[in-house]
Scaffold this motif. Structure first.
Motif, PDB file in Angstrom:
ATOM      1  N   GLY A  55      39.277-103.299 -83.621  1.00 43.58           N
ATOM      2  CA  GLY A  55      37.908-102.880 -83.340  1.00 43.58           C
ATOM      3  C   GLY A  55      36.981-103.177 -84.505  1.00 43.58           C
ATOM      4  N   HIS A  56      37.474-102.923 -85.713  1.00 40.44           N
ATOM      5  CA  HIS A  56      36.675-103.219 -86.905  1.00 40.44           C
ATOM      6  C   HIS A  56      36.442-104.725 -87.029  1.00 40.44           C
ATOM      7  N   ILE A  57      37.478-105.512 -86.732  1.00 41.47           N
ATOM      8  CA  ILE A  57      37.362-106.962 -86.826  1.00 41.47           C
ATOM      9  C   ILE A  57      36.370-107.495 -85.804  1.00 41.47           C
ATOM     10  N   VAL A  64      30.805-112.279 -92.321  1.00 46.09           N
ATOM     11  CA  VAL A  64      31.864-112.787 -93.199  1.00 46.09           C
ATOM     12  C   VAL A  64      32.020-111.927 -94.450  1.00 46.09           C
ATOM     13  N   ASP A  65      30.898-111.427 -94.980  1.00 43.93           N
ATOM     14  CA  ASP A  65      30.958-110.644 -96.220  1.00 43.93           C
ATOM     15  C   ASP A  65      31.750-109.353 -96.045  1.00 43.93           C
ATOM     16  N   VAL A  66      31.789-108.816 -94.843  1.00 42.69           N
ATOM     17  CA  VAL A  66      32.563-107.607 -94.562  1.00 42.69           C
ATOM     18  C   VAL A  66      33.974-107.969 -94.106  1.00 42.69           C
ATOM     19  N   LEU A  67      34.068-108.951 -93.223  1.00 43.66           N
ATOM     20  CA  LEU A  67      35.339-109.238 -92.564  1.00 43.66           C
ATOM     21  C   LEU A  67      36.376-109.841 -93.499  1.00 43.66           C
ATOM     22  N   VAL A  68      35.995-110.825 -94.290  1.00 44.34           N
ATOM     23  CA  VAL A  68      36.987-111.511 -95.126  1.00 44.34           C
ATOM     24  C   VAL A  68      37.625-110.568 -96.145  1.00 44.34           C
ATOM     25  N   PRO A  69      36.855-109.769 -96.907  1.00 41.34           N
ATOM     26  CA  PRO A  69      37.521-108.824 -97.822  1.00 41.34           C
ATOM     27  C   PRO A  69      38.418-107.825 -97.103  1.00 41.34           C
ATOM     28  N   PHE A  70      37.995-107.396 -95.920  1.00 41.06           N
ATOM     29  CA  PHE A  70      38.824-106.467 -95.136  1.00 41.06           C
ATOM     30  C   PHE A  70      40.160-107.106 -94.790  1.00 41.06           C
ATOM     31  N   LEU A  71      40.135-108.357 -94.311  1.00 40.81           N
ATOM     32  CA  LEU A  71      41.376-109.045 -93.947  1.00 40.81           C
ATOM     33  C   LEU A  71      42.234-109.333 -95.176  1.00 40.81           C
ATOM     34  N   GLN A  72      41.604-109.681 -96.273  1.00 37.20           N
ATOM     35  CA  GLN A  72      42.362-109.929 -97.498  1.00 37.20           C
ATOM     36  C   GLN A  72      43.065-108.661 -97.967  1.00 37.20           C
ATOM     37  N   ASP A  73      42.364-107.526 -97.907  1.00 38.47           N
ATOM     38  CA  ASP A  73      42.987-106.248 -98.267  1.00 38.47           C
ATOM     39  C   ASP A  73      44.151-105.937 -97.330  1.00 38.47           C
ATOM     40  N   LEU A  74      43.953-106.192 -96.024  1.00 40.34           N
ATOM     41  CA  LEU A  74      45.042-105.942 -95.068  1.00 40.34           C
ATOM     42  C   LEU A  74      46.256-106.802 -95.388  1.00 40.34           C
ATOM     43  N   VAL A 125      43.990-115.808 -93.075  1.00 36.95           N
ATOM     44  CA  VAL A 125      43.371-115.115 -94.210  1.00 36.95           C
ATOM     45  C   VAL A 125      44.328-114.082 -94.784  1.00 36.95           C
ATOM     46  N   MET A 126      45.000-113.342 -93.917  1.00 36.78           N
ATOM     47  CA  MET A 126      45.902-112.296 -94.387  1.00 36.78           C
ATOM     48  C   MET A 126      47.105-112.868 -95.131  1.00 36.78           C
ATOM     49  N   THR A 127      47.726-113.898 -94.576  1.00 40.38           N
ATOM     50  CA  THR A 127      48.910-114.456 -95.226  1.00 40.38           C
ATOM     51  C   THR A 127      48.544-115.151 -96.542  1.00 40.38           C
ATOM     52  N   GLU A 128      47.378-115.793 -96.584  1.00 37.53           N
ATOM     53  CA  GLU A 128      46.957-116.438 -97.822  1.00 37.53           C
ATOM     54  C   GLU A 128      46.729-115.399 -98.917  1.00 37.53           C
ATOM     55  N   ALA A 129      46.059-114.281 -98.563  1.00 33.64           N
ATOM     56  CA  ALA A 129      45.812-113.225 -99.551  1.00 33.64           C
ATOM     57  C   ALA A 129      47.122-112.615-100.032  1.00 33.64           C
ATOM     58  N   ALA A 130      48.060-112.411 -99.109  1.00 36.71           N
ATOM     59  CA  ALA A 130      49.355-111.844 -99.491  1.00 36.71           C
ATOM     60  C   ALA A 130      50.094-112.775-100.443  1.00 36.71           C
ATOM     61  N   GLY A 131      50.034-114.060-100.172  1.00 46.18           N
ATOM     62  CA  GLY A 131      50.741-115.021-101.001  1.00 46.18           C
ATOM     63  C   GLY A 131      50.151-115.195-102.383  1.00 46.18           C
ATOM     64  N   PRO A 369      44.600 -93.548 -91.299  1.00 45.06           N
ATOM     65  CA  PRO A 369      45.501 -94.583 -91.737  1.00 45.06           C
ATOM     66  C   PRO A 369      44.970 -95.447 -92.848  1.00 45.06           C
ATOM     67  N   GLY A 370      43.683 -95.420 -93.143  1.00 41.49           N
ATOM     68  CA  GLY A 370      43.130 -96.278 -94.173  1.00 41.49           C
ATOM     69  C   GLY A 370      41.929 -95.652 -94.829  1.00 41.49           C
ATOM     70  N   PRO A 371      41.475 -96.145 -95.943  1.00 43.72           N
ATOM     71  CA  PRO A 371      40.430 -95.530 -96.707  1.00 43.72           C
ATOM     72  C   PRO A 371      39.029 -95.750 -96.218  1.00 43.72           C
ATOM     73  N   SER A 372      38.847 -96.738 -95.379  1.00 46.76           N
ATOM     74  CA  SER A 372      37.480 -97.007 -94.934  1.00 46.76           C
ATOM     75  C   SER A 372      37.529 -97.492 -93.506  1.00 46.76           C
ATOM     76  N   ALA A 373      37.779 -98.778 -93.334  1.00 52.58           N
ATOM     77  CA  ALA A 373      37.952 -99.305 -91.994  1.00 52.58           C
ATOM     78  C   ALA A 373      39.399 -99.081 -91.616  1.00 52.58           C
ATOM     79  N   GLU A 374      39.648 -97.996 -90.891  1.00 47.33           N
ATOM     80  CA  GLU A 374      41.026 -97.572 -90.673  1.00 47.33           C
ATOM     81  C   GLU A 374      41.757 -98.561 -89.792  1.00 47.33           C
ATOM     82  N   GLY A 375      43.025 -98.717 -90.074  1.00 47.00           N
ATOM     83  CA  GLY A 375      43.837 -99.486 -89.172  1.00 47.00           C
ATOM     84  C   GLY A 375      44.797-100.429 -89.851  1.00 47.00           C
ATOM     85  N   SER A 376      45.619-101.063 -89.042  1.00 48.76           N
ATOM     86  CA  SER A 376      46.634-101.956 -89.540  1.00 48.76           C
ATOM     87  C   SER A 376      46.979-102.923 -88.431  1.00 48.76           C
ATOM     88  N   LEU A 377      47.187-104.175 -88.759  1.00 49.58           N
ATOM     89  CA  LEU A 377      47.506-105.145 -87.732  1.00 49.58           C
ATOM     90  C   LEU A 377      48.968-105.116 -87.321  1.00 49.58           C
TER      91      LEU A 377
END
Length: 379
Positions: A55-57, A64-74, A125-131, A369-377
């Motif tokens: 829902g947040h996504i 982009v300024d909100v979504l990309v950091p959110f996905l990177q954190d996830l 985005v998520m896998t790149e940030a994790a790596g 479940p999370g500090p701001s935009a709650e959730g987990s994929l």
């Protein structure tokens, strides 16, 4: 990619309530049983997390300024679950199957292509940030103190085995063997210290398995695991404006960390900290805040009690007391705590002339479940 078409379909799917995550996880575990070990034994508190994140996504898919950091954190955060790059295709396949099942006649080849493309970007985005993360997937820590301040609130101090760097105002996820594979976020209540100790304020809630276990059964010497710090309720270090802090309940924690940060800075600024509680007994960390105020004359702490008529100090709603004591138009403002208090206080401060862009707010809900935009994929 037709963003509006995706949003419309997500609204149609979401109207089916709890059936949606139930279908998703059933599909995932039946078709990809290797993913089951990523999740807790009980899925009662787990099922809404995927679609909270989605829902947040979907809401921010064109920001982009909100979504990309959110996905990177996830992506970085999901390493603590044991999530690997190979798990993402399985999640994507079950997600598309779930959307198709509930979208009905609205599901078209074009819509399927939109969602497949969107999930591909999310996973990338998520896998790149994790790596790219150099931090541990989690930090092993031990409990060095555990104080029951009220029947349902404990102040817990943890010592990570390795250095855990964070910014005051952020939160860390906590997992304990008392509730394996169930992670919950708690704001750190102190600025970084040389001894690497983190102070957490934990409130037990009915139906909150992690918080209840941490308050009632965690003991000194117990081992816990901590996830990467997250959250954006942090001080703007480019500003030297005075501060107004308003908290209720364990919303005190991140604002206390910010206050500690300010006391260590070279910038001289005034801080007024208002703390709301139902009764005087619920002001569980007042002594600690007042000690900071005594040590720093430019800090004022104002407790406000809402449900105790004979309380000798400020009584009523904290939003009313704060607005009365203003004006605050020149301040940077932080508000944290119960959703009703946060919403009322923000609304009244804006009406009183505080620029909205200077107000940072976070709502604390039970077992979030999370500090701001709650959730987990995934987990």
């Amino acid at each position: 990619m037709d963003i509006q078409r995706m949003r419309d379909s997500f609204e149609v799917v979401g109207a089916n309530g709890d059936e949606v995550p139930l279908f998703f996880y059933s599909h995932l575990f039946l078709n990809y049983p290797e993913t089951r070990s990523l999740f807790p034994v009980s899925m009662m508190t787990q099922r809404d997390r995927l679609f909270a994140a989605l829902g947040h996504i979907v809401t921010n898919v064109d920001n982009v300024d909100v979504l990309v950091p959110f996905l990177q954190d996830l992506g970085r955060d999901h390493r603590k679950f044991g999530t690997l790059a190979g798990h993402y295709p399985a999640v994507g396949a079950s997600l598309l199957a779930t959307l198709e099942h509930f979208a009905g006649d609205a599901w078209t080849p074009e819509l399927a292509a939109d969602w497949a493309e969107a999930y591909g970007v999310i996973a990338s985005v998520m896998t790149e940030a994790a790596g790219q993360s150099d931090d541990p997937a989690w930090w092993d820590a031990r409990v060095v103190s555990h104080e029951r301040r009220t029947l349902d609130i404990a102040v817990v101090r943890l010592e990570p085995r390795e250095r855990l760097d964070f910014v005051p105002g952020q939160a860390v996820a906590v997992e304990s063997e008392l509730r394996p594979r169930l992670w919950r976020y708690y704001a750190v209540a102190n600025a970084p210290r040389e001894d690497n100790v983190l102070e957490l304020h934990v409130q037990a809630h009915d139906g909150g398995p992690v918080s209840s276990a941490l308050v009632r059964h965690l003991a000194v010497g117990d081992a816990v695991r901590l996830g990467p710090p997250q959250g954006g309720l942090v001080l703007d270090t480019t500003s030297d404006r005075d501060l107004l802090l308003v908290a209720s309940g364990t919303g005190v924690a991140p604002l206390k960390a910010i206050l500690e940060q300010v006391t260590q800075d070279d910038v001289a600024r005034r801080v007024d900290f208002y703390v709301e509680a139902r009764t005087a007994a619920d002001l569980y960390d007042l002594e600690s805040l007042q000690a900071l105020a005594r040590a720093h004359p430019w800090v004022t702490v104002v407790p406000v009690v809402s449900d105790e008529d004979d309380y000798p100090g400020e009584k009523g709603r904290v939003s009313d007391v704060v607005v009365r004591d203003g004006p605050w138009g020149s301040r940077d403002v932080f508000v944290c705590g119960a959703p009703l208090m946060v919403d009322e206080t923000v609304k009244e401060l804006i009406k009183a002339g505080v620029p909205e862009h200077r107000i940072r707010a976070e709502r604390f809900a039970p077992s979030r479940p999370g500090p701001s935009a709650e959730g987990s994929l995934t987990s």
